[in-house]
Design a protein around this motif. Structure first.
Motif, short mmCIF file in Angstrom:
data_model
loop_
_atom_site.label_atom_id
_atom_site.label_comp_id
_atom_site.label_asym_id
_atom_site.label_seq_id
_atom_site.Cartn_x
_atom_site.Cartn_y
_atom_site.Cartn_z
N SER A 180 16.10 57.93 -52.29
CA SER A 180 16.97 56.89 -51.74
C SER A 180 16.24 56.12 -50.64
CB SER A 180 18.26 57.51 -51.19
OG SER A 180 19.06 56.53 -50.57
N LEU A 181 15.53 56.83 -49.76
CA LEU A 181 14.76 56.17 -48.70
C LEU A 181 13.71 55.26 -49.29
CD1 LEU A 181 14.09 59.05 -46.13
CD2 LEU A 181 15.77 57.22 -45.94
N LEU A 182 13.02 55.75 -50.32
CA LEU A 182 11.96 54.96 -50.94
C LEU A 182 12.51 53.68 -51.54
CD1 LEU A 182 9.03 54.63 -51.84
CD2 LEU A 182 9.60 55.95 -53.90
N SER A 183 13.60 53.80 -52.26
CA SER A 183 14.20 52.62 -52.89
C SER A 183 14.62 51.59 -51.84
CB SER A 183 15.41 53.05 -53.73
OG SER A 183 16.03 51.91 -54.30
N TYR A 224 3.39 51.57 -46.94
CA TYR A 224 2.67 52.58 -47.73
C TYR A 224 2.76 53.96 -47.07
CZ TYR A 224 0.61 49.74 -51.42
OH TYR A 224 0.42 48.97 -52.54
N SER A 225 2.62 54.03 -45.76
CA SER A 225 2.68 55.35 -45.12
C SER A 225 4.09 55.93 -45.23
CB SER A 225 2.25 55.26 -43.65
OG SER A 225 3.11 54.42 -42.90
N PHE A 226 5.11 55.10 -45.00
CA PHE A 226 6.50 55.57 -45.15
C PHE A 226 6.77 55.92 -46.60
CE2 PHE A 226 11.04 55.28 -45.69
CZ PHE A 226 11.58 55.74 -44.50
N GLY A 227 6.30 55.07 -47.52
CA GLY A 227 6.53 55.31 -48.94
C GLY A 227 5.87 56.59 -49.44
N VAL A 228 4.65 56.84 -49.02
CA VAL A 228 3.97 58.07 -49.43
C VAL A 228 4.69 59.28 -48.84
CG1 VAL A 228 1.83 59.40 -49.21
CG2 VAL A 228 1.73 56.98 -49.81
N GLY A 229 5.17 59.15 -47.59
CA GLY A 229 5.94 60.23 -47.00
C GLY A 229 7.22 60.49 -47.76
N ALA A 230 7.92 59.42 -48.18
CA ALA A 230 9.16 59.58 -48.96
C ALA A 230 8.89 60.22 -50.30
CB ALA A 230 9.82 58.22 -49.13
N VAL A 231 7.80 59.84 -50.93
CA VAL A 231 7.42 60.45 -52.21
C VAL A 231 7.10 61.92 -52.02
CG1 VAL A 231 5.56 60.55 -53.91
CG2 VAL A 231 6.65 58.36 -53.37
N TYR A 232 6.35 62.22 -50.96
CA TYR A 232 5.96 63.61 -50.71
C TYR A 232 7.17 64.49 -50.44
CZ TYR A 232 2.85 67.32 -49.01
OH TYR A 232 2.16 68.50 -48.86
N SER A 246 20.05 60.69 -63.25
CA SER A 246 18.69 60.90 -62.72
C SER A 246 18.59 60.22 -61.35
CB SER A 246 17.65 60.29 -63.65
OG SER A 246 16.40 60.18 -63.01
N PRO A 247 17.96 60.88 -60.38
CA PRO A 247 17.82 60.26 -59.05
C PRO A 247 17.07 58.93 -59.10
CG PRO A 247 16.39 62.17 -59.26
CD PRO A 247 17.32 62.20 -60.43
N PHE A 248 16.22 58.74 -60.11
CA PHE A 248 15.49 57.48 -60.22
C PHE A 248 16.40 56.34 -60.65
CE2 PHE A 248 12.33 60.85 -61.11
CZ PHE A 248 11.52 60.65 -60.00
N VAL A 249 17.50 56.67 -61.33
CA VAL A 249 18.51 55.68 -61.69
C VAL A 249 19.53 55.54 -60.58
CG1 VAL A 249 20.35 55.07 -63.31
CG2 VAL A 249 18.21 56.07 -64.16
N GLN A 250 19.97 56.66 -60.03
CA GLN A 250 20.97 56.64 -58.97
C GLN A 250 20.52 55.81 -57.77
OE1 GLN A 250 24.21 58.49 -58.75
NE2 GLN A 250 23.82 58.16 -60.93
N THR A 251 19.25 55.82 -57.51
CA THR A 251 18.72 55.05 -56.38
C THR A 251 18.25 53.66 -56.79
OG1 THR A 251 16.50 56.01 -56.72
CG2 THR A 251 17.97 57.12 -55.15
N GLY A 252 18.25 53.37 -58.09
CA GLY A 252 17.84 52.05 -58.57
C GLY A 252 16.34 51.84 -58.61
#
Length: 482
Positions: free
Chosen positions: A319-322, A306-314, A449-455
């Motif tokens: 790509s990191l999040l995926s 969660y901490s890494f994920g929130v950081g990636a979102v922020y 879209s980056p949301f598709v490109q990263t899956g």
């Protein structure tokens, strides 16, 4: 002193545990036996033992050894032991210098010593010029006249005890309680974050980055094991749940800080150490016991995810999040699963989610553990956000994208839609804004879209749009029963 004892007593073992934890550095003993050395060997510590003047002259400074045992009157295997009144009246110069240092530089716990017979030892304590640290004098009854004099000179605190076993066992229990809820010192956490930022700044630090995360992951795992609940404890209530969560959260404080910075600033080539950390922290050492305690063994990994994920979102590092959500979690005799399938809040529990509603203050909340983690992140990371609302939005965005990532592989397979719900389920304003933003990206950029490109939402924009609609319908159907 226990005459004729052949095995370490409970006191010896308790002292050995205190030494292992770093709370005791020097032991002064007038006994000749090796019971403490045996107890230390059992916990994997090889002490420095000083029983003769020549050993003292060649010894390392006390601060550079994990434990030093000073056998003031000698060792039973050495014929030079001191035992007669004449021998106890005066010590060699080397012993006097060492004792003066110990009495000046360390706090003292005095146990099992009457002070009546050891004239040279009394004199060494009296010569100590300062009271830099506290002295505690344990006594089974009224201390002797000579002991009373020393207690007064040292400004010692008199502690009434039944025996040495109960004294040191009690100290050990108190220390373990402190260890369980101890938090990393802010300076050490800040130092780790500063090092991480440096290592993320240049490819040449990739080995140092890997080493840093290995050290902190191992430290987090060890602390988490120390603070873990008894998996066979059948007392499931608000107090035991709070006790368990707090222990894990304290152990993971430094990793929470590192995870957020890592998610925000890592490059794709720097992801591997984070993946390994998530997988390592997800390991469950116990396989039998109460289901809820077994499930919560993965909570440290969830906190890092969660901490890494929130950081990636922020930092909008999609790509990191995926990839972090796709971390492979392996367990013996169980099919490999993605992190998003076992570490997000509702997926972490193999049984009912209801136990988390026992969290004090969250009994009537729909997403109690999600809210707790969000509050934990705010308490640790508030300086990185302009407001609490900004963090909550990033948190909801992470949970929405985690839900979409979870569901993406099943879109188009005629399976019943399910995704791990989070606090976004009732924060409808945030959810609507987040979903509309993703839908806008899919409509405007299609498969680019980056949301598709990263899956993250699916392999195509069409799948992503269907995923979004299905998530909206799924949340609406949950109403207030989830």
């Amino acid at each position: 002193r226990e005459e004729g004892a052949k095995l370490p007593t409970k006191a010896h073992r308790a002292i050995a545990d205190l030494i292992k934890l770093g709370y005791v550095r020097v032991v002064l003993t007038t006994n000749f036996d090796r019971l403490l050395e045996t107890a230390l060997h059992d916990v994997g510590i090889q002490p420095t033992v000083l029983s003769t003047p020549d050993q003292i002259e060649g010894a390392l400074p006390l601060i550079h050894t994990p434990c030093t045992i000073v056998k003031i009157h000698g060792d039973y295997l050495d014929t030079r032991i001191r035992n007669t009144p004449e021998e106890l009246a005066e010590y060699p110069v080397q012993f006097n210098k060492l004792l003066e240092r110990v009495f000046d530089e360390f706090g003292l716990i005095v146990a099992g010593w009457s002070a009546d017979w050891d004239e040279a030892l009394r004199a060494a304590m009296i010569r100590a010029p300062y009271r830099r640290f506290s002295t505690y004098w344990a006594s089974r009854g009224n201390p002797s006249e000579k002991a009373v004099d020393l207690i007064a000179r040292k400004g010692a605190t008199l502690v009434r005890v039944a025996d040495a076993d109960s004294l040191f066992q009690l100290i050990g229990e108190k220390v373990m309680a402190l260890e369980e809820f101890s938090r990393p010192h802010p300076i050490s956490t800040q130092a780790a974050v500063t090092s991480l930022k440096k290592y993320l700044s240049d490819r040449k630090y990739r080995i140092a980055l890997d080493d840093l995360l290995k050290v902190e992951t191992n430290r987090g795992r060890e602390s988490a094991v120390t603070g873990a609940p008894d998996v066979n404890n059948r007392a499931l209530n608000g107090t035991t749940i709070e006790h368990c969560l707090k222990g894990y959260e304290s152990a993971m404080e430094t990793m929470i800080h590192l995870g957020f910075v890592g998610g925000q600033w890592s490059e794709d080539y720097q992801l591997a150490p984070w993946v390994r950390a998530v997988a390592a922290l997800a390991h469950r050492p116990h396989r039998g016991g109460m289901t809820v305690w077994l499930d919560l063994q993965r909570y440290p990994s969830t906190l890092l995810l969660y901490s890494f994920g929130v950081g990636a979102v922020y930092g909008e590092r999609w790509s990191l999040l995926s990839n972090i959500l796709d971390t492979v979690i392996r367990e013996q005799h169980v099919k490999d699963k993605r992190a998003v399938e076992v570490l997000t809040i509702r997926t972490m529990f193999s049984g009912a989610h209801e136990p988390m509603k026992l969290i004090p203050g969250k009994e009537n909340h729909h997403a109690p553990l999600s809210e707790r983690i969000q509050e934990l992140l705010w308490n640790n990371l508030s300086s990185s956000f302009t407001s609490q609302e900004e963090l909550i939005f990033a948190f909801d965005r992470f949970e929405v994208l985690a839900a979409l990532s979870y569901a993406a592989p099943s879109i188009g397979l005629n399976e019943r839609y399910w995704a791990p719900p989070g606090a976004f389920g009732w924060r409808s304003e945030n959810r609507l804004q987040i979903i509309n933003s993703i839908r806008e990206s899919l409509n405007n950029h299609g498969d680019a879209s980056p949301f598709v490109q990263t899956g993250l939402v699916g392999k195509t924009s069409k799948i992503g749009l269907e995923n979004l609609t299905s998530l909206e319908n799924f949340v609406a159907a949950l109403r207030w029963g989830w």
